[in-house]
Design a protein around this motif. Structure first.
Motif, PDB file in Angstrom:
ATOM      1  N   ASN A 195       4.115  -5.117   3.750  1.00  0.00           N
ATOM      2  CA  ASN A 195       3.451  -6.232   4.408  1.00  0.00           C
ATOM      3  C   ASN A 195       2.512  -5.722   5.488  1.00  0.00           C
ATOM      4  O   ASN A 195       2.629  -4.587   5.947  1.00  0.00           O
ATOM      5  CB  ASN A 195       4.474  -7.171   5.058  1.00  0.00           C
ATOM      6  CG  ASN A 195       5.086  -8.135   4.072  1.00  0.00           C
ATOM      7  OD1 ASN A 195       5.470  -7.746   2.977  1.00  0.00           O
ATOM      8  ND2 ASN A 195       5.198  -9.393   4.444  1.00  0.00           N
ATOM      9  N   ALA A 196       1.598  -6.585   5.884  1.00  0.00           N
ATOM     10  CA  ALA A 196       0.707  -6.308   7.003  1.00  0.00           C
ATOM     11  C   ALA A 196       0.792  -7.467   7.985  1.00  0.00           C
ATOM     12  O   ALA A 196       1.434  -8.484   7.719  1.00  0.00           O
ATOM     13  CB  ALA A 196      -0.724  -6.105   6.512  1.00  0.00           C
ATOM     14  N   ASN A 244       2.900   8.484   3.496  1.00  0.00           N
ATOM     15  CA  ASN A 244       2.889   8.235   2.062  1.00  0.00           C
ATOM     16  C   ASN A 244       4.219   7.643   1.601  1.00  0.00           C
ATOM     17  O   ASN A 244       5.257   7.840   2.226  1.00  0.00           O
ATOM     18  CB  ASN A 244       2.641   9.541   1.302  1.00  0.00           C
ATOM     19  CG  ASN A 244       1.229  10.054   1.467  1.00  0.00           C
ATOM     20  OD1 ASN A 244       0.318   9.618   0.774  1.00  0.00           O
ATOM     21  ND2 ASN A 244       1.041  10.975   2.404  1.00  0.00           N
ATOM     22  N   GLY A 245       4.171   6.969   0.474  1.00  0.00           N
ATOM     23  CA  GLY A 245       5.379   6.438  -0.138  1.00  0.00           C
ATOM     24  C   GLY A 245       5.007   5.439  -1.214  1.00  0.00           C
ATOM     25  O   GLY A 245       3.914   4.869  -1.206  1.00  0.00           O
ATOM     26  N   SER A 246       5.895   5.226  -2.155  1.00  0.00           N
ATOM     27  CA  SER A 246       5.681   4.189  -3.156  1.00  0.00           C
ATOM     28  C   SER A 246       5.962   2.852  -2.480  1.00  0.00           C
ATOM     29  O   SER A 246       7.120   2.489  -2.272  1.00  0.00           O
ATOM     30  CB  SER A 246       6.609   4.399  -4.353  1.00  0.00           C
ATOM     31  OG  SER A 246       6.431   3.381  -5.303  1.00  0.00           O
ATOM     32  N   ILE A 262      -0.917   0.305  15.821  1.00  0.00           N
ATOM     33  CA  ILE A 262      -0.578   1.732  15.802  1.00  0.00           C
ATOM     34  C   ILE A 262      -0.844   2.331  14.419  1.00  0.00           C
ATOM     35  O   ILE A 262      -1.342   3.453  14.316  1.00  0.00           O
ATOM     36  CB  ILE A 262       0.907   1.949  16.178  1.00  0.00           C
ATOM     37  CG1 ILE A 262       1.303   1.082  17.383  1.00  0.00           C
ATOM     38  CG2 ILE A 262       1.177   3.423  16.434  1.00  0.00           C
ATOM     39  CD1 ILE A 262       0.463   1.279  18.603  1.00  0.00           C
ATOM     40  N   LEU A 263      -0.531   1.574  13.379  1.00  0.00           N
ATOM     41  CA  LEU A 263      -0.752   2.008  12.005  1.00  0.00           C
ATOM     42  C   LEU A 263      -1.495   0.925  11.239  1.00  0.00           C
ATOM     43  O   LEU A 263      -1.320  -0.273  11.503  1.00  0.00           O
ATOM     44  CB  LEU A 263       0.580   2.260  11.285  1.00  0.00           C
ATOM     45  CG  LEU A 263       1.403   3.496  11.627  1.00  0.00           C
ATOM     46  CD1 LEU A 263       2.790   3.385  10.991  1.00  0.00           C
ATOM     47  CD2 LEU A 263       0.706   4.763  11.153  1.00  0.00           C
ATOM     48  N   THR A 264      -2.312   1.358  10.278  1.00  0.00           N
ATOM     49  CA  THR A 264      -2.936   0.422   9.350  1.00  0.00           C
ATOM     50  C   THR A 264      -2.721   0.906   7.924  1.00  0.00           C
ATOM     51  O   THR A 264      -2.369   2.070   7.693  1.00  0.00           O
ATOM     52  CB  THR A 264      -4.452   0.296   9.581  1.00  0.00           C
ATOM     53  OG1 THR A 264      -5.100   1.517   9.202  1.00  0.00           O
ATOM     54  CG2 THR A 264      -4.771  -0.035  11.036  1.00  0.00           C
ATOM     55  N   ASP A 265      -2.963   0.002   6.963  1.00  0.00           N
ATOM     56  CA  ASP A 265      -3.003   0.438   5.575  1.00  0.00           C
ATOM     57  C   ASP A 265      -4.412   0.951   5.275  1.00  0.00           C
ATOM     58  O   ASP A 265      -5.251   1.078   6.183  1.00  0.00           O
ATOM     59  CB  ASP A 265      -2.554  -0.687   4.631  1.00  0.00           C
ATOM     60  CG  ASP A 265      -3.416  -1.942   4.731  1.00  0.00           C
ATOM     61  OD1 ASP A 265      -4.544  -1.871   5.263  1.00  0.00           O
ATOM     62  OD2 ASP A 265      -2.961  -3.011   4.267  1.00  0.00           O
ATOM     63  N   THR A 266      -4.685   1.231   4.031  1.00  0.00           N
ATOM     64  CA  THR A 266      -5.965   1.880   3.697  1.00  0.00           C
ATOM     65  C   THR A 266      -7.164   0.945   3.817  1.00  0.00           C
ATOM     66  O   THR A 266      -8.306   1.414   3.824  1.00  0.00           O
ATOM     67  CB  THR A 266      -5.919   2.458   2.277  1.00  0.00           C
ATOM     68  OG1 THR A 266      -5.532   1.436   1.350  1.00  0.00           O
ATOM     69  CG2 THR A 266      -4.929   3.609   2.184  1.00  0.00           C
ATOM     70  N   ASP A 303       0.847  -1.189   0.000  1.00  0.00           N
ATOM     71  CA  ASP A 303       0.000   0.000   0.000  1.00  0.00           C
ATOM     72  C   ASP A 303       0.883   1.240   0.000  1.00  0.00           C
ATOM     73  O   ASP A 303       1.955   1.236   0.604  1.00  0.00           O
ATOM     74  CB  ASP A 303      -0.910   0.018   1.230  1.00  0.00           C
ATOM     75  CG  ASP A 303      -2.201   0.798   0.998  1.00  0.00           C
ATOM     76  OD1 ASP A 303      -2.147   1.808   0.257  1.00  0.00           O
ATOM     77  OD2 ASP A 303      -3.238   0.409   1.549  1.00  0.00           O
ATOM     78  N   ASP A 304       0.407   2.281  -0.662  1.00  0.00           N
ATOM     79  CA  ASP A 304       1.161   3.529  -0.749  1.00  0.00           C
ATOM     80  C   ASP A 304       0.775   4.526   0.333  1.00  0.00           C
ATOM     81  O   ASP A 304       1.307   5.640   0.368  1.00  0.00           O
ATOM     82  CB  ASP A 304       0.964   4.179  -2.127  1.00  0.00           C
ATOM     83  CG  ASP A 304       1.557   3.357  -3.257  1.00  0.00           C
ATOM     84  OD1 ASP A 304       2.437   2.522  -2.982  1.00  0.00           O
ATOM     85  OD2 ASP A 304       1.138   3.549  -4.412  1.00  0.00           O
TER      86      ASP A 304
END
Length: 206
Positions: free
Chosen positions: A137-138, A130-132, A148-152, A109-110
């Protein structure tokens, strides 16, 4: 502390540079060297950091060592920091599991989103990252492990949890690459390494 890697992730020396800047003494070892290390030798370390983007033989050997690492982290004030971003330049894939049966899977994910933006590891980190391939991985986790963080799509990409006396910090972000290219996640890698090495062991309740 012990930095585990077979080769530099994405050709990066970010981990070594940050640790040197922090004044942290560390040894670097391959997974084969870890396998050959006695339990007494392993117990001399209070921190293990696993670099991202390693070749398949490294991950295969490390997978076989995860039982030892699991025991190591829960039986002392120790921290395992695992950069689980694989499928990188070195073509490896980690199929083992972290303590508390946390597994990783490929989920590029970006954009990553902070669900706990005030968490200590997030100091100076934007609430959206953000980033390319900001994350490669998740992680599959169950409560009470803190995300703490998730993807979209809501997959966990940074977790921080206790395992008995120990602490596990794991992230699927492309941390070393982000640090080299001054992406949003750059301060996150610095925070993770500082947290792991400054006060090993469980620092919170979950």
């Amino acid at each position: 502390m012990l930095l585990l890697q077979e080769t530099q992730p994405w050709g990066s020396v970010a981990n070594e540079t940050i640790l040197n800047n922090l004044g942290v003494a560390f040894a670097t070892a391959t997974a084969d060297a870890l396998a050959a290390m006695s339990d007494i030798g392993l117990d001399q370390y209070s921190v293990i950091i696993v670099a991202s983007d390693q070749p398949q033989p490294f991950y295969d050997t490390l997978k076989a060592q995860m039982g030892r690492i699991n025991h190591w982290v829960k039986t002392g004030p120790r921290t395992l920091e695992f950069h689980v971003a694989d499928h990188g330049w070195n073509n490896g894939r980690f199929t083992g599991v972290l303590p508390k049966m946390v597994a990783s899977f490929n989920a590029r994910d970006d954009l990553d989103v902070a669900v706990r933006p005030k968490w200590s590891l997030m100091k100076g980190v934007p609430s959206t990252i953000n980033g390319s391939a900001a994350s490669q991985n998740a992680l599959m986790v169950q409560p009470p492990i803190k995300t703490i963080l998730t993807d979209t799509v809501g997959n966990s990409t940074l977790v921080d949890y206790c395992w008995k006396q120990g602490r596990v910090i794991a992230s699927g972000l492309t941390l070393e690459y982000a640090w080299d290219h001054d992406w949003d996640a750059k301060p996150l890698l610095e925070n993770m390494l500082a947290a792991s090495t400054s006060a090993p062991g469980c620092q919170h309740t979950n």
